[in-house]
Design an enzyme around this catalytic site. Structure first.
Site, PDB file in Angstrom:
ATOM      1  N   ASN A   7       0.553  -1.039   0.092  1.00 52.69           N
ATOM      2  CA  ASN A   7      -0.287   0.254   0.000  1.00 52.69           C
ATOM      3  C   ASN A   7       0.691   1.417  -0.842  1.00 52.69           C
ATOM      4  OD1 ASN A   7      -1.245   2.309   0.888  1.00 52.69           O
ATOM      5  ND2 ASN A   7      -3.170   0.595   1.989  1.00 52.69           N
ATOM      6  N   ASP A   9      -0.307   4.120  -0.196  1.00 50.67           N
ATOM      7  CA  ASP A   9      -1.344   5.895   0.681  1.00 50.67           C
ATOM      8  C   ASP A   9       0.318   6.752   1.255  1.00 50.67           C
ATOM      9  OD1 ASP A   9      -4.004   4.257   1.984  1.00 50.67           O
ATOM     10  OD2 ASP A   9      -2.770   4.464   0.104  1.00 50.67           O
ATOM     11  N   HIS A  10       0.954   6.081   1.732  1.00 52.48           N
ATOM     12  CA  HIS A  10       1.841   7.322   2.913  1.00 52.48           C
ATOM     13  C   HIS A  10       3.106   7.365   2.210  1.00 52.48           C
ATOM     14  CE1 HIS A  10      -1.513   6.532   5.436  1.00 52.48           C
ATOM     15  NE2 HIS A  10      -1.745   5.485   5.637  1.00 52.48           N
ATOM     16  N   HIS A  43      -5.661   3.353  -1.345  1.00 56.48           N
ATOM     17  CA  HIS A  43      -6.909   3.650  -0.464  1.00 56.48           C
ATOM     18  C   HIS A  43      -7.475   5.441  -0.731  1.00 56.48           C
ATOM     19  CE1 HIS A  43      -9.142   4.550   3.391  1.00 56.48           C
ATOM     20  NE2 HIS A  43     -10.260   4.554   1.992  1.00 56.48           N
ATOM     21  N   ARG A  45      -9.225   7.717  -0.486  1.00 52.98           N
ATOM     22  CA  ARG A  45     -10.448   8.281   0.486  1.00 52.98           C
ATOM     23  C   ARG A  45     -11.221   9.755   0.095  1.00 52.98           C
ATOM     24  NH1 ARG A  45      -9.933   7.221   6.045  1.00 52.98           N
ATOM     25  NH2 ARG A  45      -8.679   6.075   6.511  1.00 52.98           N
ATOM     26  N   ARG A  49      -6.904  12.831   1.469  1.00 52.64           N
ATOM     27  CA  ARG A  49      -6.170  12.805   2.074  1.00 52.64           C
ATOM     28  C   ARG A  49      -5.089  12.298   1.915  1.00 52.64           C
ATOM     29  NH1 ARG A  49      -7.199   9.856   7.689  1.00 52.64           N
ATOM     30  NH2 ARG A  49      -9.081  10.341   7.469  1.00 52.64           N
ATOM     31  N   GLU A  70      -9.297   0.096  -2.822  1.00 54.96           N
ATOM     32  CA  GLU A  70      -9.987   0.404  -1.184  1.00 54.96           C
ATOM     33  C   GLU A  70     -10.668   1.405  -1.239  1.00 54.96           C
ATOM     34  OE1 GLU A  70      -6.321   0.471   1.928  1.00 54.96           O
ATOM     35  OE2 GLU A  70      -6.925  -1.888   1.947  1.00 54.96           O
ATOM     36  N   THR A 101      -7.852   3.763   9.435  1.00 53.00           N
ATOM     37  CA  THR A 101      -9.313   2.878   9.488  1.00 53.00           C
ATOM     38  C   THR A 101      -8.897   2.265  10.661  1.00 53.00           C
ATOM     39  OG1 THR A 101      -8.714   2.157   7.072  1.00 53.00           O
ATOM     40  CG2 THR A 101     -10.215   0.754   7.872  1.00 53.00           C
ATOM     41  N   GLU A 151     -10.736  -9.313   3.773  1.00 54.62           N
ATOM     42  CA  GLU A 151      -9.446  -8.979   3.848  1.00 54.62           C
ATOM     43  C   GLU A 151      -9.956  -8.885   4.926  1.00 54.62           C
ATOM     44  OE1 GLU A 151      -6.921  -5.879   2.517  1.00 54.62           O
ATOM     45  OE2 GLU A 151      -6.310  -5.265   4.000  1.00 54.62           O
ATOM     46  N   HIS A 191      -3.555  -3.971   8.187  1.00 51.81           N
ATOM     47  CA  HIS A 191      -4.083  -3.099   8.689  1.00 51.81           C
ATOM     48  C   HIS A 191      -3.130  -3.480   9.842  1.00 51.81           C
ATOM     49  CE1 HIS A 191      -5.406   0.629   9.699  1.00 51.81           C
ATOM     50  NE2 HIS A 191      -5.514  -0.282  10.509  1.00 51.81           N
ATOM     51  N   GLY A 192      -1.936  -2.333   9.554  1.00 50.93           N
ATOM     52  CA  GLY A 192      -1.294  -2.553  10.676  1.00 50.93           C
ATOM     53  C   GLY A 192       0.250  -3.412  11.230  1.00 50.93           C
ATOM     54  N   GLY A 213       1.134  -1.773   4.281  1.00 47.30           N
ATOM     55  CA  GLY A 213       1.562  -0.387   3.717  1.00 47.30           C
ATOM     56  C   GLY A 213       2.602   0.634   4.696  1.00 47.30           C
TER      57      GLY A 213
END
Ligand SMILES: CC(=O)[C@@H](O)[C@H](O)COP(=O)(O)O
Ligand SMILES: NCC(=O)COP(=O)(O)O
Length: 239
Positions: A7, A9-10, A43, A45, A49, A70, A101, A151, A191-192, A213
């Protein structure tokens, strides 16, 4: 052998901190695939963001493995998915105020709306995954709604404060993956997850793919994206 979807995203979070055009998640995705990633996750959103529609459109042209979008189950996102046609859509819950999330999508409460979204996405030949908590009723509902895969949200396991709590949460994930496999659903998890928590999944072959991610992007700020992804690929391949 378990797969890794990265991922990015960041990477976009860093870019949006100054509202400029670097670092580019498209470049990060290229580096991730060069390092052995089996897919790229973004993702998009509602509040934009981090990932922008521009990123998703370019990634559709440049991703060589598979593009996973996502998104929340909204008319806006459905239109974008129908136009860009990612390989897979993962339906996720979204709250404007959330930092990240917070939980899985409650498809029992929202089954009619989610069912319509799944049908529409599949009519565009897009595979559909649903991001859900390791909850047996949610998993059975995902099957009833004809999702292609689920998922499993691994956040509670990753955020557990004690060994006892962590093992309880891991047990829920194992049970959820087992049931999902028996229902012939594809089983992803994410996630995480980080370079430590991913090791707990050694020997659990019920999970097809991990979506990771934040921990990879965090490491990439020190080692570079290719190395950060190579390190995670090595751990996932050992599971
Ligand atoms: C669904 C999920 O757990 C992650 O993909 C997360 O949504 C990444 O996006 P954020 O970090 O903006 O929450
Ligand atoms: N769906 C999970 C994902 O794509 C990455 O989550 P995280 O590793 O950034 O927490």
């Amino acid at each position: 052998m378990a797969q890794l979807a990265v991922n990015v995203d960041h990477i976009a979070t860093i870019r949006e901190a100054r509202k400029i055009n670097y670092p580019d998640p498209v470049a990060a995705a290229f580096a991730a695939e060069t390092a052995g990633a089996d897919g790229i996750v973004v993702h998009l959103r509602g509040d934009r963001r981090h990932i922008q529609e521009r990123d998703v459109r370019i990634l559709r042209q440049t991703v060589r493995t598979k593009l996973i979008l996502e998104m929340a189950s909204t008319p806006e996102m459905l239109d974008i998915a129908a136009d860009i046609k990612p390989d897979l859509v993962t339906l996720v819950p979204e709250r404007k105020e959330e930092i990240s999330t917070e939980g899985g999508l409650d498809i029992i409460t929202h089954k009619d709306a989610i069912s319509r979204t799944i049908e529409q996405l599949q009519s565009f030949k897009i595979l559909v995954s649903i991001f859900i908590d390791p909850d047996l009723e949610q998993i059975k509902t995902a099957k009833k709604l004809n999702a292609d895969m689920i998922e499993i949200h691994t956040g509670a396991f990753c955020d557990a404060k004690t060994e006892k709590e962590r093992e309880e949460e891991f047990g829920r994930i194992v049970e959820a993956a087992k049931i999902a496999k028996e229902l012939e659903l594809g089983v992803n998890a994410g996630h995480g997850l980080c370079y430590h928590t991913i090791k707990r999944f050694r020997g659990l072959n019920a999970i097809d793919e991990f979506s990771i991610g934040h921990s990879i992007v965090a490491r990439s700020t020190i080692t570079g994206m290719e190395q950060a992804v190579r390190d995670m690929v090595a751990l996932v391949r050992e599971l």
